[in-house]
Design an enzyme around this catalytic site. Structure first.
Site, PDB file in Angstrom:
ATOM      1  N   CYS A   1      50.254 -53.937  11.384  1.00  0.00           N
ATOM      2  CA  CYS A   1      50.906 -54.065  12.673  1.00  0.00           C
ATOM      3  C   CYS A   1      52.408 -53.847  12.507  1.00  0.00           C
ATOM      4  CB  CYS A   1      50.700 -55.423  13.347  1.00  0.00           C
ATOM      5  SG  CYS A   1      48.981 -55.813  13.642  1.00  0.00           S
TER       6      CYS A   1
ATOM      7  N   ARG B   1      51.759 -48.460  10.074  1.00  0.00           N
ATOM      8  CA  ARG B   1      51.334 -49.837   9.809  1.00  0.00           C
ATOM      9  C   ARG B   1      50.098 -50.230  10.617  1.00  0.00           C
ATOM     10  NH1 ARG B   1      55.335 -52.848   7.400  1.00  0.00           N
ATOM     11  NH2 ARG B   1      54.294 -54.738   8.022  1.00  0.00           N
TER      12      ARG B   1
ATOM     13  N   TRP C   1      47.073 -53.047  14.216  1.00  0.00           N
ATOM     14  CA  TRP C   1      45.937 -52.775  13.330  1.00  0.00           C
ATOM     15  C   TRP C   1      45.032 -53.988  13.504  1.00  0.00           C
ATOM     16  CZ3 TRP C   1      43.567 -55.042   9.037  1.00  0.00           C
ATOM     17  CH2 TRP C   1      42.688 -54.231   8.320  1.00  0.00           C
TER      18      TRP C   1
ATOM     19  N   ASN D   1      52.605 -60.114  13.816  1.00  0.00           N
ATOM     20  CA  ASN D   1      52.005 -59.407  12.692  1.00  0.00           C
ATOM     21  C   ASN D   1      51.559 -60.465  11.700  1.00  0.00           C
ATOM     22  OD1 ASN D   1      51.395 -57.706  10.532  1.00  0.00           O
ATOM     23  ND2 ASN D   1      53.532 -57.509   9.893  1.00  0.00           N
ATOM     24  N   GLY D   2      50.266 -60.449  11.332  1.00  0.00           N
ATOM     25  CA  GLY D   2      49.760 -61.455  10.395  1.00  0.00           C
ATOM     26  C   GLY D   2      48.443 -62.012  10.904  1.00  0.00           C
TER      27      GLY D   2
ATOM     28  N   GLU E   1      41.758 -41.483  -8.360  1.00  0.00           N
ATOM     29  CA  GLU E   1      42.804 -41.226  -7.369  1.00  0.00           C
ATOM     30  C   GLU E   1      42.443 -40.013  -6.501  1.00  0.00           C
ATOM     31  OE1 GLU E   1      45.105 -42.750  -6.078  1.00  0.00           O
ATOM     32  OE2 GLU E   1      46.517 -41.302  -5.260  1.00  0.00           O
TER      33      GLU E   1
ATOM     34  N   LYS F   1      42.028 -40.235  -2.485  1.00  0.00           N
ATOM     35  CA  LYS F   1      42.829 -39.384  -1.584  1.00  0.00           C
ATOM     36  C   LYS F   1      41.902 -38.668  -0.615  1.00  0.00           C
ATOM     37  CE  LYS F   1      45.766 -40.638  -2.002  1.00  0.00           C
ATOM     38  NZ  LYS F   1      46.641 -41.585  -2.593  1.00  0.00           N
TER      39      LYS F   1
ATOM     40  N   GLU G   1      40.015 -41.063   1.978  1.00  0.00           N
ATOM     41  CA  GLU G   1      40.797 -41.768   2.996  1.00  0.00           C
ATOM     42  C   GLU G   1      41.337 -40.841   4.087  1.00  0.00           C
ATOM     43  OE1 GLU G   1      44.306 -43.967   1.731  1.00  0.00           O
ATOM     44  OE2 GLU G   1      44.766 -42.466   0.217  1.00  0.00           O
TER      45      GLU G   1
ATOM     46  N   HIS H   1      24.556 -41.909 -17.197  1.00  0.00           N
ATOM     47  CA  HIS H   1      23.948 -43.244 -17.075  1.00  0.00           C
ATOM     48  C   HIS H   1      23.530 -43.546 -15.643  1.00  0.00           C
ATOM     49  CE1 HIS H   1      24.834 -44.145 -21.229  1.00  0.00           C
ATOM     50  NE2 HIS H   1      26.061 -43.656 -21.039  1.00  0.00           N
TER      51      HIS H   1
ATOM     52  N   LYS I   1      49.351 -48.396   6.362  1.00  0.00           N
ATOM     53  CA  LYS I   1      50.112 -48.156   5.132  1.00  0.00           C
ATOM     54  C   LYS I   1      50.358 -49.445   4.359  1.00  0.00           C
ATOM     55  CE  LYS I   1      52.756 -45.545   2.476  1.00  0.00           C
ATOM     56  NZ  LYS I   1      52.038 -44.603   1.607  1.00  0.00           N
TER      57      LYS I   1
HETATM   58  O1  M6R Z   1      51.867 -50.768  -0.950  1.00  0.00           O
HETATM   59  P1  M6R Z   1      50.859 -50.846  -2.040  1.00  0.00           P
HETATM   60  O2  M6R Z   1      51.118 -49.907  -3.163  1.00  0.00           O
HETATM   61  O3  M6R Z   1      50.679 -52.262  -2.549  1.00  0.00           O
HETATM   62  O4  M6R Z   1      49.490 -50.436  -1.364  1.00  0.00           O
HETATM   63  C1  M6R Z   1      48.286 -50.499  -2.063  1.00  0.00           C
HETATM   64  C2  M6R Z   1      47.197 -49.743  -1.342  1.00  0.00           C
HETATM   65  O5  M6R Z   1      46.973 -50.283  -0.085  1.00  0.00           O
HETATM   66  C3  M6R Z   1      47.547 -48.250  -1.195  1.00  0.00           C
HETATM   67  O6  M6R Z   1      47.789 -47.652  -2.431  1.00  0.00           O
HETATM   68  C4  M6R Z   1      46.384 -47.510  -0.501  1.00  0.00           C
HETATM   69  O7  M6R Z   1      45.268 -47.490  -1.325  1.00  0.00           O
HETATM   70  C5  M6R Z   1      46.821 -46.097  -0.103  1.00  0.00           C
HETATM   71  N1  M6R Z   1      46.317 -45.799   1.196  1.00  0.00           N
HETATM   72  C6  M6R Z   1      46.321 -45.047  -1.022  1.00  0.00           C
HETATM   73  O8  M6R Z   1      46.689 -43.762  -0.649  1.00  0.00           O
END
Ligand code: M6R
Length: 607
Positions: free
Chosen positions: A2, A27, A74, A100-101, A480, A484, A487, A503, A602
């Protein structure tokens, strides 16, 4: 999660707030809303869906207001519809809040208030805050806010306005970030600097249990009892342009292309006279020599950086290292022999799971060091020492440039430790630093693969699943690459250590399955080739990342992506770039929202 923006001053209130919300929409972006105070009267507009639904409302309205608060959501409690969108109002509309929270005890508070006659409209936890403030209101908004907060359990960054005290904005923080921006004849509040950096660079960072009262010309910070506190203002170096797309279609693409510049700037910050230095690590030689084990904890992409950190720290500094996903770390039975240090890795510095682990580790007297991008974030402030990753603002939800920045900083940290412990010799350090000086150019070369990746993306965009495989230091790169892709394209994708395929996962392979194989030159190269042969034998569609000049794959696949030659330790910093571009172009092919993928935010400030 948020985003919050609030403004008091002479500028057009909805425009200041809408621009700020746009910049915070990474956010959360499932609904949004604004309340303004005009002639001591609160008016509120809320819309579900993307922010433009709200902006459209103001195209035909001329709002003459003295102050306003806004929110991009969010969803945690309650579906993302108009009623659950913020701001939330108390029944007689005298108080409006954005939050927010998460309010953990909202159900019991709501019941009490309902028994006192309050009527609730939404399914959210946040609405209870507006009712509580209304309930405690006597003659000043700040008193009512501070009293209300004493009843709240959970986390909040919250901002309130009231018709009964109409010339001020009051905010309070407990666990969720809030910053104050100081203008010339106006003042701002936001969840993060990006939202207001085009108006002011003079920022005050609120700590937990601090309350701030803004009027047009004054900013007063108090504790929960109302005692005035002296707070420092900091001048921020980021420029407004850092938070713009700069001619690129998406922030993600801009951030991918910024990587050579980011890497150059990190190298110049941490390397002087062939020595590595970290200004904010707060670790003297004696304490450094006492560390016998590292425990790394992080989430998502930052966790992948942590997995590579294990490899480098154990190789160069010879210190045993464990890596945990933050949301798991807190709930295991951590054994200590007194010589451990905990490392947190976080771009935002606000990830609730990672922050909670840092607090847990500190309560058990572990030393805590963190790799953080956002200065003055909670993780920055609560760690004993920090290494800033220095990637500049990262706006795209999918982390790209900051991942690379994390890797480079971690690599330097491993060499620094190794050199201090004498497990890395003078000549090895010199050789490794010399190779690093080439890194920005090698990254530039990887970016030239863009056109090839566009073509590959077109070819595979309709696949339902993807597998990524790698070994050793490139196994986390496989994870990774898979993260990517999933998401931002919503294609199911998964990463495996290549040796693990046989396995179980090999059962998934058929002629419809693309397998991205990370196979640059390394100690495990021959083993990787065997694993690739196993996939080929089962008709899997191979996309191979290999080192320039390696022609071993010519008869295995048409899709071979060559990255420049380098030592195997640097390969994760190169091999991830084609994977970033691949997922970007697949997302574009599928018409997905690259910068704001569904269901994500984010900065994940809930556990
Ligand atoms: O701000 P942070 O690095 O702590 O965030 C961690 C994850 O939420 C963040 O890396 C998330 O997985 C991203 N969307 C990946 O692209």
């Amino acid at each position: 999660m948020c985003g919050i923006v609030a403004y008091i001053g002479p500028k057009d209130i909805p425009s200041v707030i809408l621009v700020g919300l746009e910049r915070l929409s990474y956010r959360g972006y499932d609904s949004s809303g604004i309340s303004v105070m005009s002639n001591n009267d609160i008016t509120t507009w809320k819309k579900s869906g993307k922010l433009f639904n709200l902006s459209n409302v103001f195209k035909t309205l001329n709002v003459n207001a003295q102050l306003g608060i806004g929110h991009t959501r969010w969803a945690t409690h309650g579906v993302p519809n108009e009623i659950n969108a913020h701001p939330h109002l108390c029944p007689n509309k005298k108080v409006s809040i954005v939050h927010n929270g998460i309010i953990e005890n909202y159900a019991s508070l709501k019941k009490d208030l309902q028994n006192k006659g309050h009527i609730f409209r939404s399914e959210t936890d946040s609405e209870v805050i507006a009712h509580l403030i209304d309930h405690y209101f006597v003659d000043s908004l700040e008193d009512a806010v501070r009293r209300a907060c004493k009843d709240l359990e959970g986390s909040y960054g919250l901002v309130a306005i009231s018709e009964q005290d109409p010339n001020k904005i009051v905010a309070i923080r407990n666990g969720s970030p809030l910053i104050v921006g100081l203008g010339k004849q106006d003042n701002y509040l936001a969840s993060d600097i990006n939202a207001i950096i085009n108006h002011t660079k003079d920022i005050m960072f609120l700590e937990d249990d601090e309350c701030v009262i803004l009027t047009e010309n004054t900013v007063t910070v108090t504790d929960l009892s109302g005692n005035t506190l002296n707070k420092e203002t900091q001048h921020i170096a980021w420029s407004p342009e850092d938070a713009e797309k700069g001619g690129y279609e998406h922030f993600m693409l801009k951030e991918i292309y910024e990587q050579p510049t980011v890497i150059r700037s990190i190298l110049s910050k941490h390397i002087n006279d062939n020595k590595i230095n970290f200004k904010h690590l707060n670790l003297d030689k004696r304490s450094l020599s006492k560390i016998g084990r590292f425990i790394i904890q992080a989430c998502g992409t930052s966790w992948h950086a942590g997995l590579i950190a294990k490899y480098w720290i154990e190789k160069f500094a010879r210190i045993p290292t464990e890596v945990d996903i933050s949301s798991e770390f807190r709930y295991r039975h951590l054994l200590s022999s007194g010589n451990e240090a905990v490392i947190g890795i976080s771009q935002s510095g606000e990830t609730a799971d990672t922050l909670a682990c840092i607090r847990e580790a500190k309560s058990k007297f572990f030393k805590v060091f963190s790799f953080v991008n956002v200065k003055n974030s909670s993780i920055d402030r609560e760690s004993d020492g920090v290494i800033y990753t220095h990637s500049g603002p990262e706006i795209g939800v999918a982390s790209t440039k900051n991942y690379l920045a994390q890797l480079l900083n971690i690599y330097l940290f491993s060499l620094y430790f190794g050199f201090s412990k004498k497990t890395v010799s003078d000549s090895e350090l010199a050789g490794r630093l010399d190779e690093l000086s080439q890194l920005p150019d090698l990254i530039e070369k990887c970016l030239q693969l863009n056109d090839q990746l566009k073509v590959i993306a077109k070819k595979y965009a309709s696949s339902r699943d993807f597998i990524f495989i790698g070994r050793g230091v490139n196994y986390p790169t496989a994870l990774e690459g898979a993260l990517k892709l999933k998401e931002i394209s919503y294609i199911h994708s998964t990463g495996y250590p290549a040796g693990e395929l046989k396995h179980g996962p090999i059962a998934l392979i058929d002629a419809n399955m693309p397998i991205v194989c990370l196979c640059p030159q390394s100690d495990t190269y021959d083993k990787m080739i065997s694993n690739i042969q196993e996939v080929k034998a089962r008709d899997g569609k191979l996309i191979i990342i290999a080192s320039e000049g390696d022609d071993s794959f010519n008869d295995m696949s048409e899709d071979i992506i060559y990255i420049p030659k380098c030592s195997q330790d640097l390969t994760p910093m190169l091999s991830v770039i084609p994977l970033q571009l691949l997922s970007y172009h697949i997302s574009i092919e599928l018409g997905c929202n690259v910068d704001q993928p569904r269901n994500l935010a984010k900065s994940v400030t809930v556990e």
